[in-house]
Design a protein around this motif. Structure first.
Motif, PDB file in Angstrom:
ATOM      1  N   VAL B  74       0.853  -1.204   0.000  1.00 27.98           N
ATOM      2  CA  VAL B  74       0.000   0.000   0.000  1.00 27.98           C
ATOM      3  C   VAL B  74       0.881   1.244   0.000  1.00 27.98           C
ATOM      4  O   VAL B  74       0.679   2.185  -0.779  1.00 27.98           O
ATOM      5  CB  VAL B  74      -0.935   0.013   1.231  1.00 27.98           C
ATOM      6  N   TYR B  75       1.926   1.236   0.843  1.00 26.64           N
ATOM      7  CA  TYR B  75       2.770   2.429   0.946  1.00 26.64           C
ATOM      8  C   TYR B  75       3.624   2.601  -0.308  1.00 26.64           C
ATOM      9  O   TYR B  75       3.886   3.726  -0.727  1.00 26.64           O
ATOM     10  CB  TYR B  75       3.616   2.358   2.224  1.00 26.64           C
ATOM     11  N   GLU B  76       4.010   1.485  -0.925  1.00 27.42           N
ATOM     12  CA  GLU B  76       4.770   1.594  -2.179  1.00 27.42           C
ATOM     13  C   GLU B  76       3.896   2.201  -3.278  1.00 27.42           C
ATOM     14  O   GLU B  76       4.348   3.038  -4.063  1.00 27.42           O
ATOM     15  CB  GLU B  76       5.298   0.212  -2.587  1.00 27.42           C
ATOM     16  N   LEU B  77       2.630   1.778  -3.296  1.00 24.60           N
ATOM     17  CA  LEU B  77       1.716   2.324  -4.304  1.00 24.60           C
ATOM     18  C   LEU B  77       1.490   3.826  -4.079  1.00 24.60           C
ATOM     19  O   LEU B  77       1.519   4.623  -5.023  1.00 24.60           O
ATOM     20  CB  LEU B  77       0.388   1.568  -4.213  1.00 24.60           C
ATOM     21  N   ILE B  78       1.283   4.224  -2.831  1.00 26.10           N
ATOM     22  CA  ILE B  78       1.081   5.640  -2.524  1.00 26.10           C
ATOM     23  C   ILE B  78       2.340   6.422  -2.920  1.00 26.10           C
ATOM     24  O   ILE B  78       2.270   7.488  -3.540  1.00 26.10           O
ATOM     25  CB  ILE B  78       0.775   5.841  -1.027  1.00 26.10           C
ATOM     26  N   SER B  79       3.495   5.876  -2.582  1.00 25.27           N
ATOM     27  CA  SER B  79       4.752   6.530  -2.918  1.00 25.27           C
ATOM     28  C   SER B  79       4.885   6.699  -4.438  1.00 25.27           C
ATOM     29  O   SER B  79       5.273   7.769  -4.923  1.00 25.27           O
ATOM     30  CB  SER B  79       5.916   5.702  -2.356  1.00 25.27           C
ATOM     31  N   ASP B  80       4.544   5.650  -5.186  1.00 22.23           N
ATOM     32  CA  ASP B  80       4.600   5.750  -6.656  1.00 22.23           C
ATOM     33  C   ASP B  80       3.673   6.853  -7.163  1.00 22.23           C
ATOM     34  O   ASP B  80       4.032   7.627  -8.051  1.00 22.23           O
ATOM     35  CB  ASP B  80       4.165   4.429  -7.315  1.00 22.23           C
ATOM     36  N   ARG B  81       2.473   6.918  -6.598  1.00 26.39           N
ATOM     37  CA  ARG B  81       1.515   7.942  -7.047  1.00 26.39           C
ATOM     38  C   ARG B  81       2.046   9.335  -6.724  1.00 26.39           C
ATOM     39  O   ARG B  81       1.910  10.257  -7.527  1.00 26.39           O
ATOM     40  CB  ARG B  81       0.157   7.750  -6.354  1.00 26.39           C
ATOM     41  N   VAL B  82       2.635   9.471  -5.534  1.00 27.18           N
ATOM     42  CA  VAL B  82       3.210  10.770  -5.163  1.00 27.18           C
ATOM     43  C   VAL B  82       4.323  11.125  -6.144  1.00 27.18           C
ATOM     44  O   VAL B  82       4.414  12.254  -6.629  1.00 27.18           O
ATOM     45  CB  VAL B  82       3.755  10.734  -3.718  1.00 27.18           C
ATOM     46  N   GLY B  83       5.149  10.139  -6.471  1.00 30.16           N
ATOM     47  CA  GLY B  83       6.238  10.372  -7.406  1.00 30.16           C
ATOM     48  C   GLY B  83       5.726  10.843  -8.756  1.00 30.16           C
ATOM     49  O   GLY B  83       6.239  11.812  -9.332  1.00 30.16           O
ATOM     50  N   GLU B  84       4.679  10.168  -9.249  1.00 32.84           N
ATOM     51  CA  GLU B  84       4.099  10.562 -10.542  1.00 32.84           C
ATOM     52  C   GLU B  84       3.541  11.971 -10.466  1.00 32.84           C
ATOM     53  O   GLU B  84       3.744  12.792 -11.373  1.00 32.84           O
ATOM     54  CB  GLU B  84       2.977   9.598 -10.945  1.00 32.84           C
ATOM     55  N   ALA B  85       2.832  12.278  -9.384  1.00 30.90           N
ATOM     56  CA  ALA B  85       2.217  13.608  -9.243  1.00 30.90           C
ATOM     57  C   ALA B  85       3.306  14.685  -9.155  1.00 30.90           C
ATOM     58  O   ALA B  85       3.178  15.764  -9.743  1.00 30.90           O
ATOM     59  CB  ALA B  85       1.330  13.645  -8.003  1.00 30.90           C
ATOM     60  N   ARG B  86       4.387  14.382  -8.441  1.00 22.86           N
ATOM     61  CA  ARG B  86       5.428  15.402  -8.258  1.00 22.86           C
ATOM     62  C   ARG B  86       6.148  15.698  -9.559  1.00 22.86           C
ATOM     63  O   ARG B  86       6.585  16.830  -9.778  1.00 22.86           O
ATOM     64  CB  ARG B  86       6.424  14.943  -7.189  1.00 22.86           C
ATOM     65  N   ARG B  87       6.276  14.697 -10.410  1.00 29.77           N
ATOM     66  CA  ARG B  87       6.943  14.946 -11.690  1.00 29.77           C
ATOM     67  C   ARG B  87       6.172  15.960 -12.526  1.00 29.77           C
ATOM     68  O   ARG B  87       6.736  16.635 -13.373  1.00 29.77           O
ATOM     69  CB  ARG B  87       7.111  13.634 -12.474  1.00 29.77           C
ATOM     70  N   GLU B  88       4.854  16.039 -12.280  1.00 28.81           N
ATOM     71  CA  GLU B  88       4.030  16.949 -13.087  1.00 28.81           C
ATOM     72  C   GLU B  88       3.875  18.324 -12.441  1.00 28.81           C
ATOM     73  O   GLU B  88       3.278  19.220 -13.032  1.00 28.81           O
ATOM     74  CB  GLU B  88       2.648  16.320 -13.319  1.00 28.81           C
ATOM     75  N   LEU B  89       4.409  18.479 -11.240  1.00 28.51           N
ATOM     76  CA  LEU B  89       4.227  19.756 -10.529  1.00 28.51           C
ATOM     77  C   LEU B  89       5.342  20.743 -10.870  1.00 28.51           C
ATOM     78  O   LEU B  89       6.488  20.340 -11.027  1.00 28.51           O
ATOM     79  CB  LEU B  89       4.303  19.518  -9.018  1.00 28.51           C
TER      80      LEU B  89
END
Lengths: 317, 295
Positions: B74-89
């Motif tokens: 679960v935490y790896e998935l959340i981390s991946d999503r955060v990573g994807e979102a941050r790349r677009e910020l």
């Protein structure tokens, strides 16, 4: 392979996996809408548009891998293929098949799928939503004790009819109760099956209290808790109702993978515009179940005779 | 560490919420204090909803061991999503993602760390004199202090351990107070920054600025000063008195009780203070919590 025929969510379901929870379709005619069969399931989907820890999804395909139990492949809204692990318990397989897989199937068929219990009444359907642990099934149990009829416990399907009105379809007459809730409701658990062998959570079949007809969607009660002693009820304005409907969508992250955002938004906005959405807050420390049920019964009675459009107009005025 | 989550890890009642309030005020940079009922960094890693949203099935259909096996993912998935979102910020809008956690740093039945290192950017570990923790924790849980001291010495102590009803959080194994501290700070290969509550109290701006630096944020002194001012204890008490605080336990009279370091000297009593020293003396010494009042 022997199969059985069932009707749930207004669908004729033919299954190679025994599904004793679902009403049998004795008078069925024509081809089934959905086939549940045992067979091979790929390890992964070829294309993945959305994923969770145990699932992958893309338009028209959903794959759930439950270690040591089964892998499930839900396709095109009309097929669920189950690849059982050796020695897996039937109950274990059914729990995940009737939860996430049926939810994904209904999403694929473009129903609005809400994480809610529902009762059917002469006035229409009333739903009880809220995140896990807020007491949906316990409240449903209390309403059953008071003589109401249930439409579904957990995965609730909503469609729009020809005129655009939101309609709730009946699921099946089974509820699930944790040991504490069963005690609270005076439901003996002696003769009940556990949902899974290791869990103190029980299956209760109530075919005698099943509302087995479509019903216009009249009210959505969203259960929340607070750390005060207050029991309160608040009718939400339309702008907030839309967000609440989205938030209470069953497994809403599935939608990203399934590419179902657009139809889902359309139906969710219909519901927000035509259904009375009410936030009910109860104390987290004490359930106050009887008072909660009183409050909701009184609120439902207060709606009697009013068309939803009138309610909406009154609310917006 | 390749992940994107900064953990705010602590035993209960050790300054975790205060840190979230500081971070929220710093991040939002608003003209008035952040609402304590809508803080960043929450709700908590063990929230049932976080699990259910990300796994694809409900924790309520799983055994405790099955749940724990899935939590690292679960935490790896959340981390991946955060990573994807941050790349677009845009870089200016980027801010680390914090998540509160009270679990000790334990392993699942498979021997895998519950708090996945692949999901982790770093951990900010908050600790507080266990004699003050005992008083605050007892007040928070509306239990008597002696029982609380007993729990703090119990290696099997866990939140949400009972399997007969549905709770809005998952089971959290806390271990003993000492076990909790060492599970985090001595975990090999975990990037960690330890913050003592007492130091945060004594010089909030400086200690908070170090936390920001650890998380990769260059602290702006004016914003830090404002965040500190907006996170003052009396202001938090006032907010709680006016509008309540959703993280208060139902039976507790308040969440923001006293917040003062060293109040155990007047309130704990010699016997319980001695018992805590006897149970946790080694770890207390290591982190500068003298065994006598005034040390």
């Amino acid at each position: 392979m022997t199969t059985s025929l069932h009707r749930a969510y207004d669908l004729l379901i033919e299954s190679e996996l025994p599904l004793p929870e679902l009403p049998e379709a004795t008078d069925a005619a024509g081809a089934p809408d959905v086939r549940v069969r045992l067979g091979d399931v790929p390890e992964h989907l070829d294309v993945v548009d959305g994923r969770g820890v145990l699932y992958e999804a893309t338009a028209d395909e959903f794959l759930l891998s439950m270690p040591d139990i089964a892998r499930f492949w839900v396709r095109n809204g009309d097929e669920i293929v189950i690849d059982r692990a050796a020695g897996a318990d039937d109950n274990d397989v059914r729990v995940f098949m009737l939860g996430s897989c049926v939810g994904a199937l209904l999403h694929q068929r473009e129903l609005l799928v809400l994480h809610a219990a529902a009762i059917g009444t002469e006035q229409g359907a009333f739903l009880f939503a809220g995140v896990s642990g807020m007491g949906k099934s316990t409240l449903l149990g209390e309403l059953l004790n008071r003589g109401h009829s249930m439409m579904v416990d957990d995965v609730c399907g909503v469609v729009a009819d020809e005129s655009g009105e939101a309609i709730v379809v009946p699921g099946y007459p089974r509820t699930r109760l944790w040991a504490d809730a069963a005690r609270h409701l005076d439901v003996p658990t002696d003769g009940l099956d556990r949902t899974r062998p290791e869990l103190e959570k029980y299956e209760r079949q109530v075919p005698e209290a099943f509302w087995n007809e479509r019903a216009p969607f009249r009210g959505l009660y969203v259960l929340t808790t607070s750390n005060t002693d207050d029991l309160s009820i608040e009718v939400l304005p339309r702008v907030r109702a839309f967000g609440v409907v989205l938030h209470n969508t069953y497994r809403r992250l599935f939608l990203d993978g399934l590419g179902m955002r657009k139809p889902h938004f359309a139906l969710a906005s219909t519901v927000a515009a035509t259904v009375r959405v009410v936030r009910v807050t109860r104390p987290s420390g004490a359930f106050k179940l009887a008072e909660l049920a009183d409050l909701i019964e009184a609120d439902i009675a207060g709606q009697s005779g009013q068309e939803p459009s009138t309610v909406a107009a009154a609310r917006d005025a | 560490m390749t992940g994107h989550i900064h953990w705010l890890a602590s035993y209960p009642k050790s300054g975790n919420t205060w840190m979230r309030i500081l971070l929220t005020n710093y991040l939002r940079d608003a003209d008035e204090p952040a609402d304590i009922n809508s803080l960043d960094g929450g709700p908590i890693a063990s929230a049932r909803q976080i699990f259910d949203d990300n796994v694809g099935i409900e924790a309520s259909d799983l055994t405790q061991d099955e749940i724990e096996r899935l939590r690292p993912g679960v935490y790896e998935l959340i981390s991946d999503r955060v990573g994807e979102a941050r790349r677009e910020l845009p870089v200016d809008d980027d801010f680390p993602t914090f998540l509160k956690v009270h679990d000790a740093y334990t392993r699942t039945a498979d021997g895998v760390p519950l708090i996945s290192k692949a999901a982790t950017a770093g951990a900010i570990y908050l600790l507080r004199d266990p004699r003050d923790v005992a008083l605050s924790f007892a007040h928070h849980s509306a239990r008597d202090v002696e029982k609380t001291v007993g729990s703090m010495g119990d290696p099997e102590f866990a939140f949400v351990d009972k399997g007969t009803r549905l709770h809005n959080q998952l089971r959290q194994r806390l271990l003993t107070w000492s076990g909790h501290v060492t599970s985090w700070v001595d975990e090999p290969g975990l990037r960690i920054h330890v913050v003592r509550y007492e130091d945060l109290s004594a010089d909030t701006a400086a200690v908070f600025s170090e936390v920001l630096r650890f998380a990769g944020v260059d602290p702006d002194p004016a914003r830090v000063a404002k965040a500190v001012e907006f996170s003052r204890f009396d202001g938090l008490q006032r907010q709680e008195a006016d509008a309540g605080f959703g993280e208060k336990m139902p039976r507790a009279t308040s969440f923001f009780r006293e917040g003062r370091a060293g109040s155990w000297v007047e309130s704990l009593g010699e016997e319980l203070a001695a018992r805590i020293v006897s149970d946790h003396g080694a770890v207390m010494d290591r982190f500068g919590y003298g065994v006598h009042a005034g040390d």
